[in-house]
Structures are given as C-alpha cells and as structure tokens.
Design a protein around this motif. Structure first.
Motif, PDB file in Angstrom:
ATOM      1  N   GLU A 102       0.819  -1.229  -0.152  1.00 31.33           N
ATOM      2  CA  GLU A 102       0.084   0.004  -0.032  1.00 31.33           C
ATOM      3  C   GLU A 102       1.012   1.156   0.126  1.00 31.33           C
ATOM      4  O   GLU A 102       2.057   1.355   0.262  1.00 31.33           O
ATOM      5  N   ASN A 103       0.190   2.269  -0.267  1.00 31.80           N
ATOM      6  CA  ASN A 103       0.874   3.767  -0.338  1.00 31.80           C
ATOM      7  C   ASN A 103       1.421   3.928   0.994  1.00 31.80           C
ATOM      8  O   ASN A 103       2.763   4.438   1.233  1.00 31.80           O
ATOM      9  N   GLU A 104       0.853   3.685   2.199  1.00 36.37           N
ATOM     10  CA  GLU A 104       1.108   4.014   3.443  1.00 36.37           C
ATOM     11  C   GLU A 104       2.439   3.288   3.687  1.00 36.37           C
ATOM     12  O   GLU A 104       3.298   3.764   4.338  1.00 36.37           O
ATOM     13  N   GLU A 105       2.470   1.815   3.464  1.00 39.52           N
ATOM     14  CA  GLU A 105       3.589   0.889   3.520  1.00 39.52           C
ATOM     15  C   GLU A 105       5.008   1.602   2.979  1.00 39.52           C
ATOM     16  O   GLU A 105       5.947   1.595   3.373  1.00 39.52           O
ATOM     17  N   VAL A 106       4.835   1.880   1.717  1.00 37.50           N
ATOM     18  CA  VAL A 106       5.852   2.563   0.948  1.00 37.50           C
ATOM     19  C   VAL A 106       6.348   3.897   1.470  1.00 37.50           C
ATOM     20  O   VAL A 106       7.531   4.031   1.671  1.00 37.50           O
ATOM     21  N   ARG A 107       5.322   4.729   2.177  1.00 39.66           N
ATOM     22  CA  ARG A 107       5.996   5.641   2.598  1.00 39.66           C
ATOM     23  C   ARG A 107       6.628   5.698   3.914  1.00 39.66           C
ATOM     24  O   ARG A 107       7.766   6.244   4.549  1.00 39.66           O
TER      25      ARG A 107
ATOM     26  N   GLU B  74       6.360  10.934  13.184  1.00 40.71           N
ATOM     27  CA  GLU B  74       5.814  11.417  12.042  1.00 40.71           C
ATOM     28  C   GLU B  74       6.772  11.438  10.755  1.00 40.71           C
ATOM     29  O   GLU B  74       6.241  11.125   9.581  1.00 40.71           O
ATOM     30  N   GLU B  75       8.039  11.619  11.090  1.00 41.80           N
ATOM     31  CA  GLU B  75       8.922  11.549   9.701  1.00 41.80           C
ATOM     32  C   GLU B  75       9.048  10.160   9.329  1.00 41.80           C
ATOM     33  O   GLU B  75       9.162   9.903   7.974  1.00 41.80           O
ATOM     34  N   ILE B  76       9.107   9.198  10.288  1.00 44.17           N
ATOM     35  CA  ILE B  76       8.947   7.708   9.691  1.00 44.17           C
ATOM     36  C   ILE B  76       7.723   7.337   8.927  1.00 44.17           C
ATOM     37  O   ILE B  76       7.785   6.774   7.735  1.00 44.17           O
ATOM     38  N   ILE B  77       6.458   7.841   9.231  1.00 43.82           N
ATOM     39  CA  ILE B  77       5.227   7.486   8.779  1.00 43.82           C
ATOM     40  C   ILE B  77       4.846   8.308   7.528  1.00 43.82           C
ATOM     41  O   ILE B  77       3.900   8.146   6.959  1.00 43.82           O
ATOM     42  N   GLN B  78       5.792   9.630   7.611  1.00 45.54           N
ATOM     43  CA  GLN B  78       5.587  10.475   6.284  1.00 45.54           C
ATOM     44  C   GLN B  78       4.101  11.159   6.355  1.00 45.54           C
ATOM     45  O   GLN B  78       3.508  11.386   5.325  1.00 45.54           O
ATOM     46  N   GLU B  79       3.437  11.191   7.662  1.00 43.95           N
ATOM     47  CA  GLU B  79       2.153  11.710   7.775  1.00 43.95           C
ATOM     48  C   GLU B  79       2.471  12.500   9.032  1.00 43.95           C
ATOM     49  O   GLU B  79       2.924  12.373  10.014  1.00 43.95           O
ATOM     50  N   GLU B  80       1.198  13.373   9.387  1.00 40.93           N
ATOM     51  CA  GLU B  80       1.022  14.293  10.645  1.00 40.93           C
ATOM     52  C   GLU B  80       0.171  13.427  11.320  1.00 40.93           C
ATOM     53  O   GLU B  80      -0.650  12.854  11.192  1.00 40.93           O
TER      54      GLU B  80
END
Length: 827
Positions: free
Chosen positions: A345-350, A491-497
């Motif tokens: 999934e996109n979340e996993e790639v991020r 947040e930096e790891i998951i690339q989301e706030e």
C-alpha cells in the motif's frame, strides 16, 4: 568445373602421338590418340598423373588426337606394355565406341569393374586393316584384318579405378533423427538454464526460500546448493551447450548436404535452442531450474574434468560471487520502479521511505522552531487564565523559561496539574521544583536514528535543539533554536502528521488550525466580572465554566441549535446569578416555585440544596447542585387553558401546562404589522405569546444556595440574538445586538409592574422579587405609551386579570415583550 579445367590441362601436357592405320589396298588412314580426360570431374580425380574414376558406373572420357572417326573403338587392359605393342593376347575389358566424334576428339563412355584398387588400366586401340585379295578367276575380295594396339604404360595414358561413392550416415537414420531431436532439446535446456539459473543470485534465493510461497520455497531449496557453485555451474552449462550444438551440427550435416546443414542448424539452434528457452526461463527460471536440477547435476559430473578446473581458476581470479546488495538509494529506487508491480500500500511505501531516511536526516530538519513553541514563564501563576491557555493550546508538555525564551529551566507536564486548584494561584515554580522533569539538549546535527534511540530509553520524549553560534566579536556559544519530540520522529517515519484529540494545528511548520477541531477558549470566564456587571455576585471562573458546559450539553433550551455559544457566554455575564443566605432571607424568598402558580423563569441550582414537594401526595425529595427547574417556562408551546378547562383538569395532570394571560387589546398599525410578520415567519416563537408555565411542584431552599435565574423575556432576547447571528442579518455586531435586546428585556421587566396588580384570584400570588414596583390600581389599568417606537394601548377591561411572577410579565405579552420576538425589520 575447376577439376575439369585441371584435368584438361594435364591431358594436353602429356600428349603423345599414336597411329591407327586402316589399310585398304595400298592406302592407309591412321588415328592418333594424344591424350584423354574425364568429362565429369565430380566422379573422377587426377592423382600422381593417373586419372582415377569410379567403378561400376559409366564415365565419359574425351580422347584427343587426330583423324577420329565414328567407328573408333577402344578397350582397356591391366597388362602394361610399350607403345604400339599388340595387345591381342592380353585380357581386355569390353569394347567402348565413341558417341561424339570430331576430327580432333572423341567422347567415349567407359565403365570399369573394381578388382583391386591397385589395378591400372591401359588403353588398347582397335586397328582395322582392309586388304584386297584377287581370286584365280580374277575377282577382288576385301579382307578386314583387326588387331589391338597397346597405347603405352605412361601414367597419362593409364586409368585407375576406385570404389563407387555410396552415401552412408554415421548412425542409422531413425536413430540419427532421434539423436538430433534430443540434442536440440538439450541445447534449449542448457541455454535456458544459463539465463534462468545464473540470473538468480544467492541473495534472492535466500529471500525466496525464507519468505516465498510453498512451491517457491521448495524450488529455492533445491536450486540454492547448485547455484552456490556459481562458476562451476556456469562452466557446466556453457560446455554442455557448446557440446550438444556441435554434435547437432555434425549429425545434421551427415544427414543433409552442407548448405542445408548450415541453414538448418542455424535456424534450429536460434529458434529452439536460444529464443524459446530463454523466453520461458527468464520468467519461470525458478520452476524450470528446480525440475531439471538432476540433469544439471548429471552434466556437472560428466563435465567435471574440464569445467571444475576452469571454475576454480575463475574463482581465484574474479573472487567469490556475491549476491545482489541494495544500499539505501538503490532500495528506494527499487520501490519506485516496481511501484505498479508490488502489492504494498501507499502507506507502507511511505513508511519504508521515511525509515530509510532516519540516518540521513537531522533533528534540525524536523524540529519546531523556538519562536513557535508554546512556553510559560517561570514566575507565572497557575490561575484559571493560565490553565485555560494551557488547555487551549492542547500540548501535554510545556517548556518553562526564565527571563529569555532561550533559557529553558524546567518542563511542565499537564498531568502535574491534576491536583492544582486554579483558585489557589499556585506559582508555576513550585510545581516545577516538586516534579523536576529532566530537560534534554541535543545538537542540531544529531540524526533522527540516534534521537530515536535516546527516546526509546524512556528518560524523556522531548529534547531541545542547540547549535553553536559564532559571532565575530564574541566567543562561540550554544544557542537553543528549537525542540524535537518523539512524535516528530514518528511522523517523519510514517511521512504523515499525527493528530491526537488535543491538537489544535495540523503541523508544527505551517501552523494551520484543524478545521474540525476548534478548541474553546475558557479564558473568557476569567475576565474581570466587575467590568461587565459590578452588581453580580462573585462567581469563580470554574463555576461559570461548569455552568456553561452543563447548560449547553444537558438543558434542552440552551443547546447550540437554539442559543449559540457566544450568546450563552454573554448571557452568563448578566445579572442572573443569585446568592441567598438562609439566616438573612425571608420565608417568601426561600420559596423558588409554588405549585399551581404560574412562573416565567428558569432556575438551576449551583451550590446548596433545595427541597421539592411533588403532587397531591406531597412527595418530598432533596436536590443538589446542577438540578434545574422550569425549563418549560422558556419554550413550552402547549395549548392555553380556559378557566373551565382549568377547573376540570386535576393539578397532578397539569404539571407542565400553560394558562391564558392577558393579550394586547389594541395595537397601532405598526405594532400589528410587526406582530403579523413575526407570527408568519417564526410560528415556533410566536406560539409563546399567550401562555405561561404552571408547575405542579414546590421548590424551597434548605441551605445557603447559589443559583441562576433566567426569565422568559431574557431567554427570548438571547434567542433573537442567536437568530441574527445565524441569519447573518444584523445591524452592527452580534454583541451590540445582544446588549440592545437585553436592555429591552430589562425595560420590559420593569414596565411589567404596570400590570403586576392584575392578579387572577383562583391562581394566587407569586412572590415578587426584591426591588419590584408596587402594583397599580384599577384606575391605572388603561395606559398608553410609546415603547421602542411602537405605540401600544393596554386595556385591563378587555382581558382577564393575570399575575406576574417576580414582578415581570408572564410571557412576552406586552408590546415591549413583542419587541423581543424576531421581525423582518430592526432598528
């Protein structure tokens, strides 16, 4: 053609002259044979001066010389003799006659039998001599004298015989065809395995064996031991491929001619030995390699004497073969290139992308700048205003500075405030000294991976970032430039706030407020209440806040769809709070509600206790803080009751009924138009004009009490202000409009003293509040006034008497109270 030319040249070189004489009487004709050559060079060859021809087949030989005729006949003998010697006594072959004759040459087909390949055949020419014989009677008779003349034993006049060429194959034809097909299959297998197995590196096989499917694990387990011997396997496959291709070419050439063998071999090897196998193995190399692993091992054993030494030399020169190793950049690029093929999934790639950058990014890149950090001064007081500001910002950890914002001396955790009372005005320094939370400092070039390791130890989850500041005229100094938290790294790891329930902004860089999370500012309750209403009893901000929250969430008339938050806050600033001391109050004041007597106000107990008597049975119970009464007095639109109906309806059944009250006898044209527009546009509001609330219970104080009392006129003033706020149709600001409406409500309450004396005997008295005006006499019942620009005339004779609870009108029944209801035009 070249053989023919060469034979012709050799024949001319070795020309010799022989004579064949036909004797007729005294005249003779001689045939001279100079030499000969074979017409068909494919079946003959010149070797050491001898012409070699195939046995048991006719070979056209052209003889050269002079005086050839159509009856030239030759024969061959195996007995050597000198030229012009007779060979009549020699054994000879059959006779051969010319088929194509010219004066200088003659073509004679000849055929030899092979007795021994060492036999040499010599030419014998037939000579015919015709003699004339005269008989006794004088008659002449021609007599032929035939003889054979030997043409010599020179090599150029000799012929050798070889066995006839018989086309044979190396193997029987069916077996040879089967071998060709098998070799072609082996060629394809070696070519495909060379691509399929060698393309599987060691790393990939280990990955497939550990985390692939059930079949893939089985395939990888079979292939990995063989693939581990990389150069040995490579040499075996290449050597086997070359061996079968060469053998295939030889057998195909033996089966066909040279040109056909070349073309056929090329097409067969390219199509079925290279293209098709490699196209299959490049996609299914793992499966093909696993199913042919035994064949591969067999050829590794067969070719070991040659392939194993070569592989060892390659290992020594090139070194050990390594599997594919991806660094950070290659791995990220691999994810991008295979974006459409992998099932992530996109979340996993991020998340993978963020985790791979932990060692390259620093805390300075993700920190919150110091000027954007919410801080508290060390000398602050933890009063209601300060704690409301902390709640509004929504942070769980608040840095504390002393003097300059760069001087961080302590850290306040919101959990530390659990036992702190805002009324105590506890110094912030006291709380900080008691808990002594550690403050950590890191350098600006610290990587996120290192920072995460520190946070995982559990000593702290927030650190201040500092850097060395160099100035020309000062020594280098450490300066704090921001702070970083565990949440920033995650947040930096998951690339989301990450937004929790207390966050009020989306991120710490753009500072954008959350659209669906607007936190209330409770500091409004801490404002100086004397500035708004100096006559109001002193109320703690906490109690005001609790009252506000309870009203807007629990009491139906005060919920947000009826009265907005802003208007309700304005309402709570007014003079609606009351404090009663038991020892100082009269018995009349201690009674808040009397059963059967109309009431147009709402009461909610804030502190103290009250006693409630319900129904004819006089059921008694006590109620405490945040119990409320008379909500129906504000909004109930029940059908008004007549006097007869009041007599027929038991008191117990009229717990929340509305009774008829005097209405306006005569209105001016302007007032009637205003009332008509109101009733048509807002029937839910206009329905309140002719009714009031009659409780079937009594409420009296039993202890010192603090409560709020909201009259019906005041409530509808707030409702009008809310409508204006919702409809965006106002003159001036909403707050100014509320103030104006509140003042009108107060005037209406004051002028209600004009009709206070008109009491209905069967209902009884209701205690007026302190400071209310005296009831007017009957002579004063008719009055005319101009209130807020509306000319109104009251007539006590046109309507029954009624009472006013607390000295105020019972419901919006006067022109002044009509003013509280929404209309289409406002002043």
């Amino acid at each position: 053609m070249a053989t023919f030319v060469w034979c012709f040249g050799v024949s001319l070189v070795f020309l010799s002259f022989f004579s064949c004489t036909h004797v007729v009487g005294a005249d003779t004709i001689s045939t001279i044979i100079s030499g000969f050559r074979a017409e068909d060079g494919s079946k003959t060859v010149m070797q050491e001066g001898f012409l070699i021809v195939e046995a048991d087949s006719f070979n056209d030989i052209r003889f050269f010389g002079q005086h050839f005729s159509s009856n030239v006949t030759i024969s061959f003998t195996r007995t050597a003799a000198s030229r012009n010697s007779p060979c009549d006594d020699f054994s000879r072959t059959e006779k051969f006659t010319a088929v194509a004759v010219t004066d200088a040459s003659a073509v004679i087909p000849v055929k030899f039998e092979l007795h021994s390949e060492s036999d040499i055949y010599f030419v014998c020419l037939k000579e015919v001599v015709i003699r004339t014989s005269v008989s006794e009677s004088g008659a002449e008779t021609a007599i032929e004298d035939i003889r054979w003349i030997h043409q010599g034993d020179e090599p150029w006049m000799s012929v050798k015989v070889k066995a006839a060429y018989v086309e044979t194959t190396l193997l029987p034809l069916p077996l040879e065809v089967i071998c060709i097909l098998c070799l072609l299959c082996l060629s394809g297998i070696f070519s495909g395995l060379n691509l399929g197995l060698m393309a599987l590196d060691k790393t990939e096989l280990v990955i497939v064996e550990n985390c692939g499917g059930a079949k893939e694990k089985n395939y990888a387990k079979k292939i990995r031991p063989v693939r581990a011997k990389g150069n040995f396997l490579l040499c075996t496959l290449l050597l086997g491929n070359v061996l079968v291709n060469s053998t295939f070419t030889i057998l195909l050439d033996d089966l066909t001619s040279g040109l056909v063998a070349v073309i056929g071999t090329t097409l067969a090897i390219v199509l079925f030995g290279e293209i098709v196998p490699q196209a299959i193995c490049c996609r299914h190399g793992l499966a093909v390699g696993a199913h042919t692993i035994m064949l591969t091992k067999l050829f590794m054993v067969l070719t070991a004497p040659l392939s194993w030494p070569i592989s060892k030399v390659l290992d020594k020169i090139l070194g050990e073969e390594l599997g594919t190793v991806y660094n950070r950049t290659k791995l990220l690029e691999l994810l991008k290139v295979t974006y459409d093929q992998h099932d992530m999934e996109n979340e996993e790639v991020r998340i993978i992308h963020g985790a791979l950058h932990l060692t390259t990014r620093t805390v300075k890149e993700v920190m919150t700048k110091l000027e954007d950090v919410f801080m508290l001064p060390y000398d602050a007081k933890l009063d209601f205003d300060t704690m409301s500001e902390i709640m509004k910002n929504g942070y769980t950890r608040v840095p504390v500075y002393e003097g300059d914002r760069g001087t961080i001396v302590a850290l306040l955790n919101i959990k530390d405030l659990a036992f702190v009372d805002p009324d105590d005005n506890t110094p912030l320094a006291t709380v900080c000294k008691f808990y002594q939370h550690p403050t950590a400092t890191v350098f600006n070039d610290t990587t996120l991976a290192t920072m995460l390791d520190e946070f995982k130890k559990g000593n702290y989850h927030m650190a201040f970032v500092q850097e060395v500041q160099n100035e020309d005229d000062k020594d280098p100094a450490y300066v704090k430039i921001g702070l970083v938290t565990l949440e920033d790294i995650i947040e930096e790891i998951i690339q989301e706030e990450i937004l929790d329930e207390t966050d009020v902004v989306t991120d710490n860089v753009r500072k954008m407020p959350r659209a669906s999370k607007v936190r209330q500012d409770f500091r409004a309750f801490a404002h100086d209440q004397e500035a708004h209403n100096p006559n109001r009893p002193a109320m703690s901000p906490q109690l005001q806040l609790a009252t506000f929250q309870f009203l807007i969430t629990t009491v139906e008339p005060f919920k947000g769809e009826l009265i907005s938050d802003t208007i309700l806050k304005r309402l709570l600033r007014q003079n609606i709070f009351h404090v009663i001391k038991i020892k100082d109050a009269s018995s009349k004041v201690l009674t808040l509600y009397t059963a059967g007597k109309p009431a147009d106000y709402f009461i909610m107990i804030l502190e103290g206790r009250v006693q409630v008597l319900v129904g004819k049975e006089k059921l008694i119970f006590e109620s405490g803080p945040f119990s409320h009464f008379g909500a129906q007095a504000l909004t109930d639109a029940a059908k008004p009751l007549t006097d007869d109906h009041s007599k027929q309806t038991p008191t117990r059944e009229r717990s929340a009924t509305m009774v008829a009250i005097p209405t306006i006898a005569r209105l001016t044209k302007t007032a009637r138009a205003s009332f008509s527009r109101l009733s048509g546009s807002h029937p839910d509001i206009a329905a309140q004009k002719g009714s009031t609330f009659v409780p079937d219970y009594s409420v009296s104080l039993v202890t010192d009490c603090q409560y709020i009392c909201v009259k019906r006129s005041q409530y509808w003033a707030a409702r009008r202000a809310t409508l204006m706020e919702h409809q965006k149709h106002r003159v001036g600001s909403t707050e100014d409009f509320f103030t104006k409406e509140w003042n009108q409500a107060e005037k209406s309450s004051h002028r209600g003293s004009i009709i206070e004396a008109l009491e209905t005997p069967q209902i009884g008295d209701v205690a007026p509040p302190s400071g209310s005006a005296a009831a007017p006499s009957d002579d004063d019942c008719v009055s005319r006034g101009d209130i807020s620009g509306i000319e109104v005339e009251f007539s006590c004779k046109d309507s029954p008497n009624h009472v006013s609870s607390g000295g105020s009108p019972i419901g919006p029944t006067t022109p002044e109270e009509d003013r509280l209801l929404p209309t289409d035009n406002f002043e």
